[in-house]
Design an enzyme around this catalytic site. Structure first.
Site, PDB file in Angstrom:
ATOM      1  N   LYS A 119       0.831  -1.214   0.000  1.00  0.00           N
ATOM      2  CA  LYS A 119       0.000   0.000   0.000  1.00  0.00           C
ATOM      3  C   LYS A 119       0.856   1.250   0.000  1.00  0.00           C
ATOM      4  O   LYS A 119       0.454   2.271  -0.559  1.00  0.00           O
ATOM      5  CB  LYS A 119      -0.959  -0.009   1.194  1.00  0.00           C
ATOM      6  CG  LYS A 119      -2.119  -0.975   1.011  1.00  0.00           C
ATOM      7  CD  LYS A 119      -3.323  -0.586   1.843  1.00  0.00           C
ATOM      8  CE  LYS A 119      -4.480  -1.537   1.595  1.00  0.00           C
ATOM      9  NZ  LYS A 119      -5.549  -1.411   2.578  1.00  0.00           N
ATOM     10  N   LYS A 201      -3.350  -9.887  -7.061  1.00  0.00           N
ATOM     11  CA  LYS A 201      -4.616 -10.166  -6.377  1.00  0.00           C
ATOM     12  C   LYS A 201      -5.725  -9.269  -6.920  1.00  0.00           C
ATOM     13  O   LYS A 201      -5.482  -8.104  -7.233  1.00  0.00           O
ATOM     14  CB  LYS A 201      -4.402  -9.865  -4.883  1.00  0.00           C
ATOM     15  CG  LYS A 201      -5.488 -10.329  -3.964  1.00  0.00           C
ATOM     16  CD  LYS A 201      -5.279  -9.788  -2.555  1.00  0.00           C
ATOM     17  CE  LYS A 201      -5.640  -8.333  -2.472  1.00  0.00           C
ATOM     18  NZ  LYS A 201      -5.866  -7.780  -1.147  1.00  0.00           N
ATOM     19  N   LYS A 204     -10.537  -4.345  -4.831  1.00  0.00           N
ATOM     20  CA  LYS A 204     -11.621  -3.402  -5.097  1.00  0.00           C
ATOM     21  C   LYS A 204     -11.105  -1.991  -5.374  1.00  0.00           C
ATOM     22  O   LYS A 204     -11.832  -1.150  -5.891  1.00  0.00           O
ATOM     23  CB  LYS A 204     -12.640  -3.397  -3.954  1.00  0.00           C
ATOM     24  CG  LYS A 204     -12.121  -3.103  -2.533  1.00  0.00           C
ATOM     25  CD  LYS A 204     -13.305  -3.147  -1.557  1.00  0.00           C
ATOM     26  CE  LYS A 204     -13.015  -3.205  -0.100  1.00  0.00           C
ATOM     27  NZ  LYS A 204     -12.229  -4.141   0.570  1.00  0.00           N
TER      28      LYS A 204
HETATM   29  P1  TYM Z   1     -10.655  -6.151   3.059  1.00  0.00           P
HETATM   30  O1  TYM Z   1     -11.865  -5.305   3.067  1.00  0.00           O
HETATM   31  O2  TYM Z   1      -9.496  -5.700   2.268  1.00  0.00           O
HETATM   32  O3  TYM Z   1     -11.019  -7.618   2.621  1.00  0.00           O
HETATM   33  C1  TYM Z   1     -12.119  -8.283   3.181  1.00  0.00           C
HETATM   34  C2  TYM Z   1     -11.915  -9.781   3.097  1.00  0.00           C
HETATM   35  O4  TYM Z   1     -11.823 -10.193   1.740  1.00  0.00           O
HETATM   36  C3  TYM Z   1     -10.649 -10.985   1.553  1.00  0.00           C
HETATM   37  N1  TYM Z   1     -10.150 -10.732   0.193  1.00  0.00           N
HETATM   38  C4  TYM Z   1      -9.895 -11.686  -0.704  1.00  0.00           C
HETATM   39  N2  TYM Z   1     -10.004 -13.030  -0.646  1.00  0.00           N
HETATM   40  C5  TYM Z   1      -9.678 -13.727  -1.758  1.00  0.00           C
HETATM   41  N3  TYM Z   1      -9.252 -13.157  -2.903  1.00  0.00           N
HETATM   42  C6  TYM Z   1      -9.114 -11.812  -3.005  1.00  0.00           C
HETATM   43  N4  TYM Z   1      -8.705 -11.257  -4.140  1.00  0.00           N
HETATM   44  C7  TYM Z   1      -9.442 -11.018  -1.866  1.00  0.00           C
HETATM   45  N5  TYM Z   1      -9.448  -9.682  -1.629  1.00  0.00           N
HETATM   46  C8  TYM Z   1      -9.866  -9.531  -0.356  1.00  0.00           C
HETATM   47  C9  TYM Z   1      -9.679 -10.492   2.613  1.00  0.00           C
HETATM   48  O5  TYM Z   1      -8.707 -11.469   2.896  1.00  0.00           O
HETATM   49  C10 TYM Z   1     -10.615 -10.243   3.780  1.00  0.00           C
HETATM   50  O6  TYM Z   1     -10.873 -11.453   4.472  1.00  0.00           O
HETATM   51  N6  TYM Z   1      -7.793  -6.190   7.016  1.00  0.00           N
HETATM   52  C11 TYM Z   1      -9.048  -6.796   6.617  1.00  0.00           C
HETATM   53  C12 TYM Z   1     -10.224  -6.200   7.345  1.00  0.00           C
HETATM   54  C13 TYM Z   1     -10.182  -6.401   8.828  1.00  0.00           C
HETATM   55  C14 TYM Z   1     -10.316  -7.646   9.493  1.00  0.00           C
HETATM   56  C15 TYM Z   1     -10.255  -7.326  10.881  1.00  0.00           C
HETATM   57  C16 TYM Z   1     -10.483  -8.954   9.062  1.00  0.00           C
HETATM   58  C17 TYM Z   1     -10.040  -5.439   9.762  1.00  0.00           C
HETATM   59  N7  TYM Z   1     -10.097  -5.993  11.010  1.00  0.00           N
HETATM   60  C18 TYM Z   1     -10.337  -8.324  11.854  1.00  0.00           C
HETATM   61  C19 TYM Z   1     -10.573  -9.961  10.032  1.00  0.00           C
HETATM   62  C20 TYM Z   1     -10.504  -9.633  11.406  1.00  0.00           C
HETATM   63  C21 TYM Z   1      -9.176  -6.677   5.090  1.00  0.00           C
HETATM   64  O7  TYM Z   1      -8.316  -7.001   4.394  1.00  0.00           O
HETATM   65  O8  TYM Z   1     -10.296  -6.230   4.597  1.00  0.00           O
END
Ligand code: TYM
Length: 339
Positions: A119, A201, A204
């Site tokens: 990032k 990957k 969004k």
């Molecule tokens: P975020 O919003 O980036 O992603 C949300 C979830 O989607 C999964 N993900 C994917 N899985 C497979 N292939 C992909 N291309 C892909 N892109 C995203 C992410 O692994 C995630 O599970 N940091 C976290 C948010 C968070 C969180 C937490 C998660 C904040 N606090 C506590 C678990 C527990 C995140 O990446 O969000």
């Protein structure tokens, strides 16, 4: 032991950032499993708006996306009575515990986080302290609720390992305080790749919208994006992520959507050309998303209903979170509040 303790369900915590429209990566990597787990676990699913602030957000969009994630939680079948579905900033204990945990996390640990490195190269003009500290807030989210299990995609594994290290460190200094959480990473769909650049990957926040498929993309758009997906110069539908990244990604997506194994998919599409396969993948995904989109559309404008859920859930979450936070404050030596 009372029956109540014997039968106590294990607890799950997970979160999604409202930093854009969710993709099928978020769906297959996380959201789809949330629903599958709700009957066997006590589930807390958060909309992690504070995390989203680590990258500049248009305030109006951030608010809209927060409601949108809630509506998607509901549209994918999460029952708001059975699950706690709330917004992170509504429970101030997340930010409070995060400060405490900062004092038990090392700069060296945070600088090793690959997401921070990615990032910061993407947002070179805004490498803020929040971006660096992101995993500590994530640890606070999880540890506040004494979660046993955390369903996430592969990209969050390193953050989860850090959460475990912080919890373990704190427990060793002050005696058992936090449950050490286990990651729950699905075997298939844990890393959905970009359709145009399958070595990256799917995300969004990608600028090229042909790289991702949104959960809310219209049917025809989904088919069109899959038709354009990058493949290779061979003709064989075979799983080989190193040499055939595009085709292997499409096979993974098809497997996530249909539940079919990779071996069965290779058999099903043996001798079939890439064009036809891409349409089959697109249709499988679009058909799976259709009922979710319909439910979403019927919910997204029901603001009173959505607010009611946010209120009830945040109250429940607040109660659980305060319990842990008070324990932590006491253990580290803060004077308890007198009001
Ligand atoms: P975020 O919003 O980036 O992603 C949300 C979830 O989607 C999964 N993900 C994917 N899985 C497979 N292939 C992909 N291309 C892909 N892109 C995203 C992410 O692994 C995630 O599970 N940091 C976290 C948010 C968070 C969180 C937490 C998660 C904040 N606090 C506590 C678990 C527990 C995140 O990446 O969000």
């Amino acid at each position: 032991m009372t029956e109540d303790i014997i039968n106590k369900k294990k607890r799950i915590f997970s979160g999604i950032q409202p930093s854009g429209n969710l993709t099928i990566g978020n769906y297959f990597g996380a959201l789809k499993n949330f629903g599958a787990l709700q009957n066997d676990y006590e589930c807390i699913y958060c909309i992690v708006d504070l995390h989203s602030l680590t990258v500049r957000q248009e305030p109006k969009n951030l608010r809209q996306h927060s409601y949108s994630v809630l509506a998607l939680y509901l549209a994918t079948g999460l029952d708001p009575e059975q699950n706690t579905l709330f917004i992170q900033s509504h429970v101030s204990a997340h930010a409070e515990l995060s400060w405490i945990l900062n004092c038990y996390t090392y700069m060296g640990e945070l600088s090793r986080m690959t997401q921070f490195k990615d990032k910061s190269s993407k947002h070179a003009d805004n490498i803020n302290a929040g971006l660096f500290d992101y995993p500590v807030l994530m640890a606070a989210d999880i540890l506040l609720y004494q979660a046993d299990l955390v369903p996430v995609g592969q990209d969050q594994k390193q953050h989860l390992e850090l959460s475990r290290d912080i919890a373990d460190r704190f427990n060793k200094i002050y005696s058992d305080t936090f449950v050490i959480p286990e990651p729950y990473i699905p075997k298939v769909g844990n890393k959905i790749m970009s359709l145009q650049e399958p070595e990256r990957k799917m995300s969004k926040s990608d600028e090229n919208e042909n790289n991702f498929v949104l959960i809310l993309d219209p049917y025809d758009t989904i088919i069109r994006k899959f038709k354009r997906a990058v493949t290779d110069s061979e003709k064989e539908i075979r799983f080989d992520p190193v040499n055939k990244a595009g085709i292997s990604n499409l096979m993974g997506i098809y497997s996530s959507a249909t539940g079919k194994s990779i071996a069965d998919i290779e058999k099903e599409f043996s001798g079939i050309n890439y064009g036809e396969f891409k349409i089959a993948v697109g249709e499988a995904v679009a058909n799976e998303l259709k009922p979710i989109q319909e439910k979403y559309n019927s919910l997204i404008n029901e603001k009173d209903y959505l607010n009611e859920i946010l209120k009830d859930s945040a109250q429940r979450a607040e109660h659980m979170a305060r319990k842990t936070l008070s324990k932590v404050y006491r253990k580290v030596g803060l004077v308890p509040r007198q009001f």
